[in-house]
Design an enzyme around this catalytic site. Structure first.
Site, mmCIF file in Angstrom:
data_model
loop_
_atom_site.group_PDB
_atom_site.id
_atom_site.type_symbol
_atom_site.label_atom_id
_atom_site.label_comp_id
_atom_site.label_asym_id
_atom_site.label_seq_id
_atom_site.Cartn_x
_atom_site.Cartn_y
_atom_site.Cartn_z
ATOM 1 N N ASP A 1 16.010 -8.990 -7.359
ATOM 2 C CA ASP A 1 14.924 -8.209 -6.769
ATOM 3 C C ASP A 1 13.711 -8.376 -7.672
ATOM 4 O O ASP A 1 13.602 -7.721 -8.705
ATOM 5 C CB ASP A 1 15.328 -6.741 -6.636
ATOM 6 C CG ASP A 1 14.203 -5.891 -6.052
ATOM 7 O OD1 ASP A 1 13.085 -6.429 -5.859
ATOM 8 O OD2 ASP A 1 14.433 -4.693 -5.813
ATOM 9 N N LYS B 1 4.706 -6.502 -3.543
ATOM 10 C CA LYS B 1 3.621 -6.245 -4.509
ATOM 11 C C LYS B 1 2.621 -7.402 -4.652
ATOM 12 O O LYS B 1 1.800 -7.598 -3.758
ATOM 13 C CB LYS B 1 4.230 -5.807 -5.842
ATOM 14 C CG LYS B 1 5.008 -4.483 -5.654
ATOM 15 C CD LYS B 1 5.377 -3.748 -6.917
ATOM 16 C CE LYS B 1 5.884 -2.357 -6.571
ATOM 17 N NZ LYS B 1 7.304 -2.146 -6.738
ATOM 18 N N TYR C 1 15.601 0.052 -9.529
ATOM 19 C CA TYR C 1 15.092 0.594 -8.269
ATOM 20 C C TYR C 1 14.889 -0.555 -7.290
ATOM 21 O O TYR C 1 14.377 -1.612 -7.665
ATOM 22 C CB TYR C 1 13.754 1.301 -8.507
ATOM 23 C CG TYR C 1 13.094 1.825 -7.250
ATOM 24 C CD1 TYR C 1 13.647 2.892 -6.544
ATOM 25 C CD2 TYR C 1 11.916 1.260 -6.767
ATOM 26 C CE1 TYR C 1 13.038 3.380 -5.386
ATOM 27 C CE2 TYR C 1 11.300 1.740 -5.615
ATOM 28 C CZ TYR C 1 11.870 2.791 -4.923
ATOM 29 O OH TYR C 1 11.273 3.272 -3.785
HETATM 30 C C1 LIG Z 1 8.291 -1.615 -5.644
HETATM 31 C C2 LIG Z 1 9.672 -2.125 -5.625
HETATM 32 C C3 LIG Z 1 10.456 -2.113 -4.459
HETATM 33 C C4 LIG Z 1 10.013 -1.442 -3.179
HETATM 34 O O1 LIG Z 1 8.884 -2.050 -2.640
HETATM 35 P P1 LIG Z 1 8.027 -1.186 -1.549
HETATM 36 O O2 LIG Z 1 6.965 -2.147 -1.114
HETATM 37 O O3 LIG Z 1 7.531 0.000 -2.289
HETATM 38 O O4 LIG Z 1 8.958 -0.840 -0.465
HETATM 39 C C5 LIG Z 1 11.699 -2.709 -4.500
HETATM 40 N N1 LIG Z 1 12.169 -3.266 -5.622
HETATM 41 C C6 LIG Z 1 11.450 -3.299 -6.763
HETATM 42 C C7 LIG Z 1 12.004 -3.963 -7.963
HETATM 43 C C8 LIG Z 1 10.182 -2.715 -6.806
HETATM 44 O O5 LIG Z 1 9.496 -2.708 -7.945
#
Ligand SMILES: *Cc1c(COP(=O)(O)O)cnc(C)c1O
Length: 445
Positions: free
Chosen positions: A253, A281, A158
């Site tokens: 990511d 995060k 994701y």
């Molecule tokens: C949470 C997350 C996102 C998206 O971040 P948001 O602040 O919710 O837009 C993208 N990539 C990964 C791996 C994530 O865990």
């Protein structure tokens, strides 16, 4: 104090959820589905979402004053637990000087330097306001640098709600994406190639067929948004080697794994240097933040230094910067990650032990302080096709029993749990005993 078997055998205390119910009814008149982010609506576990009123260290307190030991941690950011005093002080002191200026501040320098000086793969960084925004900007940068348009992602990873990445795989070793949401055009989806995780054959095939058209490959090096799909070092290293050989930009990511599995995230743990990284995060200490960074020569393509446009009214927001810096300073204290990982390891061991003899197959595993519970006999999953959808019914049952015992997780069996610095070993042992007992009480599939 009750023993685990007493807790399991007595009927679950029925917590009052009257206020949460009323708030949810009102919310449904205001927001689509009553929420501002879909999983929060409890659709996958059923029932009423708990409206939270307060966080205190390892605990969450809801609108009806129920107390929960929290394993969600706001979906990852709260590695120090709720309302950590250093973060609270930093935010309050910063706010006294105003919330935003739209001009550079020393706070941005402070957080930027904390990352660059302590992260092996970040030479330059750009702050944005969410993980999604970080990913979206990194993709544009990769396309801007290479002049190519296709991107490759892995099924089960994701990356936020970026159009080009909200795509599903078709059937086959390497497929072009199919739109994974209404509103995403086929033209956008078809620029994205999708390959399975942990599948070297698929990876080689994708490069053999499309390397010359690829701007970048993006991967969650510790995939943790669809269960916890642990990748072998060999798989990530092969990906690194293929990208280097074919001059394709490799994006890690690390929005969830960054500052979580190590200060330098998966890049540090696996000893692999990606070209670009995305963060979010933990980096914001619980306030909205995202960032992308990496090699200096690549980051130099971003405006105003280079031709790739990217901007943000609230980028580098003082409150987020202050909260993030306060959090990262705690994480840099000697032994922080070792202690957190040892606690998690013990917790996961106790959880597996406590679930022994259950009528359903059950296994928990972890990396660093991220863990996941699956209804399986396999020791670990490495790709999303291992996850069986019917077991999610079991999670739904377990979920409500955990809530009734004062244990809070993200409301979906696909979501991972987080151990945070505020969890004590005693609380974790108690929770392991309770959850294990509840798993033993589940009916067979
Ligand atoms: C949470 C997350 C996102 C998206 O971040 P948001 O602040 O919710 O837009 C993208 N990539 C990964 C791996 C994530 O865990």
């Amino acid at each position: 104090m009750s023993t685990t078997s007493e807790l399991i055998n007595k009927p679950a205390p029925t917590l009052s959820t009257q206020k949460s119910k009323a708030l949810f009814e009102q919310a449904k008149t205001l927001f689509p589905g009553g929420v501002n982010s879909p999983v929060r609506a409890f659709r996958s576990v059923g029932g009423t979402p708990r409206f939270m009123a307060k966080g205190e260290g390892a605990y969450l307190i809801d609108a009806d004053s129920n107390r929960y030991l929290d394993f969600c941690g706001s979906w990852g950011p709260l590695i120090l637990g709720h309302a950590h005093p250093s973060i609270e002080t930093a935010v309050i002191e910063t706010l006294k000087n105003g919330a935003s200026f739209g001009a550079p501040t020393a706070l941005e320098n402070a957080l930027g330097a904390l990352v660059i000086e302590n992260h092996p793969a970040v030479e330059r960084i750009r702050f944005v306001s969410s993980g999604t925004e970080a990913v979206m900007s990194a993709l544009r940068l990769a396309r801007g640098i290479t002049g190519k348009s296709k991107i490759l992602k892995f099924e089960g990873c994701y990356h936020g709600h970026v159009d080009a990445l909200l795509v599903k795989a078709g059937s086959g070793l390497v497929t072009f994406g199919q739109s994974g949401s209404a509103g995403i055009s086929d033209a956008v989806a078809s620029e994205t190639l999708v390959v399975d995780l942990n599948n070297l054959e698929g990876l080689h095939e994708a490069f053999r067929l499309y390397a010359s058209e690829l701007a970048c490959v993006i991967i969650e090096p510790v995939p943790a948004n669809n269960g916890l799909l642990l990748q072998k070092g060999e798989f990530l290293q092969t990906l690194r080697d293929l990208c280097t050989e074919h001059k394709v930009i490799l994006i890690f990511d690390e929005v969830i794994s960054g500052f979580r599995v190590a200060f330098g995230g998966a890049a540090e743990r696996y000893g692999i240097t990606p070209d670009l990284l995305c963060f979010g995060k933990i980096l914001g200490g619980g306030l909205p933040v995202g960032a992308y960074g990496g090699k200096r020569e690549y980051m130099a393509h971003i405006s105003p230094e280079g031709p790739v446009y990217q901007a943000g009214t609230l980028s580098g927001n003082p409150l987020s910067m202050a909260a993030g810096a306060a959090q990262l300073r705690e994480l840099l204290k000697p032994g922080f990650y070792e202690t957190l990982e040892a606690k998690t390891s013990q917790f996961v061991g106790e959880l597996n032990e406590a679930a022994t003899g259950a009528q359903v197959p059950f296994k928990a595993w972890h990396m660093g302080s991220i863990f996941w519970m699956a209804f399986t006999d396999e020791p670990v999953f490495r790709s999303s096709d291992r996850i069986s959808a019917p077991t999610m019914t079991l999670f739904g049952m377990l979920y409500h029993q955990m809530l009734a015992q004062g244990i809070y997780f993200g409301p979906s069996g696909y979501e991972v749990g987080f151990v945070n610095a505020a969890h004590t070993t005693e609380e974790l042992s108690r929770a392991a005993g309770i959850i294990g007992g509840l798993v033993r009480a589940l009916p067979p599939l």
